[in-house]
Design an enzyme around this catalytic site. Structure first.
Site, PDB file in Angstrom:
ATOM      1  N   CYS A  86      66.131  69.948  77.652  1.00 29.96           N
ATOM      2  CA  CYS A  86      64.635  70.039  77.486  1.00 29.96           C
ATOM      3  C   CYS A  86      63.756  68.699  77.581  1.00 29.96           C
ATOM      4  CB  CYS A  86      64.348  70.490  76.059  1.00 29.96           C
ATOM      5  SG  CYS A  86      62.439  70.580  75.761  1.00 29.96           S
ATOM      6  N   CYS A 125      63.926  74.495  69.490  1.00 26.88           N
ATOM      7  CA  CYS A 125      62.707  74.663  68.582  1.00 26.88           C
ATOM      8  C   CYS A 125      61.615  75.637  69.043  1.00 26.88           C
ATOM      9  CB  CYS A 125      62.108  73.260  68.641  1.00 26.88           C
ATOM     10  SG  CYS A 125      61.455  72.332  69.986  1.00 26.88           S
TER      11      CYS A 125
END
Length: 247
Positions: free
Chosen positions: A17, A114
């Site tokens: 990410c 997340c």
């Protein structure tokens, strides 16, 4: 990322990410809108070495060091990034935010994938990826049925759902047979690690046979290993002592 899970691997979501989304898109946006730098809240430090290259160093708060997750960056990225909290502790950051009534002072820390609020597995995988299959011992005997390979990782003990008089752990993931292989804990230890898609923050690999401190997990301490270069993007690590559950 999903392809690696389908191949029986356990990729690190934060590393990918940061490389492709968080920093990739942020730096692209900064360039398009005329900004010189991007500042982030990662607990790391960036220092310029005598040879003018930039190095990524651990933050001073050892409990929150995040260099592990930024392995995918390059020199051009580091040259445009600022890490203002790398020199202070996490506690001091929260105190600073509370004193100024910033909303981030009350936000929980983000972990794993997340943005997948519904859970990593349900967010990433279609039901067709979660096919039940056999749980096998090292002799090939079927001990039970797993609930889809993406639900498991090397070293996992809980959630196997198989009766046994001794603790059993995931020691292998076989996507070709859609099988999970389990065994006793001593089968989890390995002395070597093969790395693909290597990225060198300095822009070049270490010398062959270099001695390194290596972390195979975020919370793990660095351990001694010898670097063996195979190619520009592949290398092997030979650990001084066997390491548990390399994924």
């Amino acid at each position: 990322y999903i392809a690696k899970y389908r191949n029986g691997e356990t990729p690190n979501p934060c590393g990918r990410c940061n490389r492709h989304l968080r920093f990739g898109l942020a730096l692209e946006y900064a360039t398009e809108h005329g900004y010189d730098f991007v500042a982030t809240g990662h607990h790391v430090r960036c220092l310029r070495e005598p040879d003018s290259t930039l190095s990524l160093r651990r933050g001073i708060d050892p409990s929150k060091d995040q260099t592990y997750f930024l392995y995918g960056l390059a020199q051009d990225d580091l040259d445009r990034l600022l890490f203002p909290v790398g020199e202070i502790s996490k506690h001091a950051v929260y105190a600073f935010a509370r004193e100024r009534h910033l909303t981030c002072a009350e936000l929980p820390e983000s972990q794993d994938l997340c943005f997948a609020v519904a859970g990593r597995t349900s967010f990433l995988f279609a039901q067709s990826d979660l096919r039940p299959g056999p749980i096998l011992d090292l002799a090939g005997n079927r001990l039970g049925t797993h609930e889809g390979l993406p639900n498991y990782t090397i070293g996992q003990r809980r959630g196997l759902g198989i009766p046994s008089g001794r603790p059993l752990y995931v020691i292998g993931i076989d996507p070709e047979r859609n099988a999970l292989v389990v065994g006793e804990e001593d089968r989890l230890f390995r002395s070597e690690l093969r790395v693909v898609d290597a990225n060198y923050l300095s822009g070049h690999p270490p010398e062959d046979q270099s001695r390194l401190g290596v972390k195979i997990r975020y919370r793990s301490p660095a351990v001694g290993a010898t670097f063996h270069r195979d190619s520009d993007e592949r290398f092997q690590l030979e650990f001084d002592a066997p390491q548990r559950a390399i994924t």
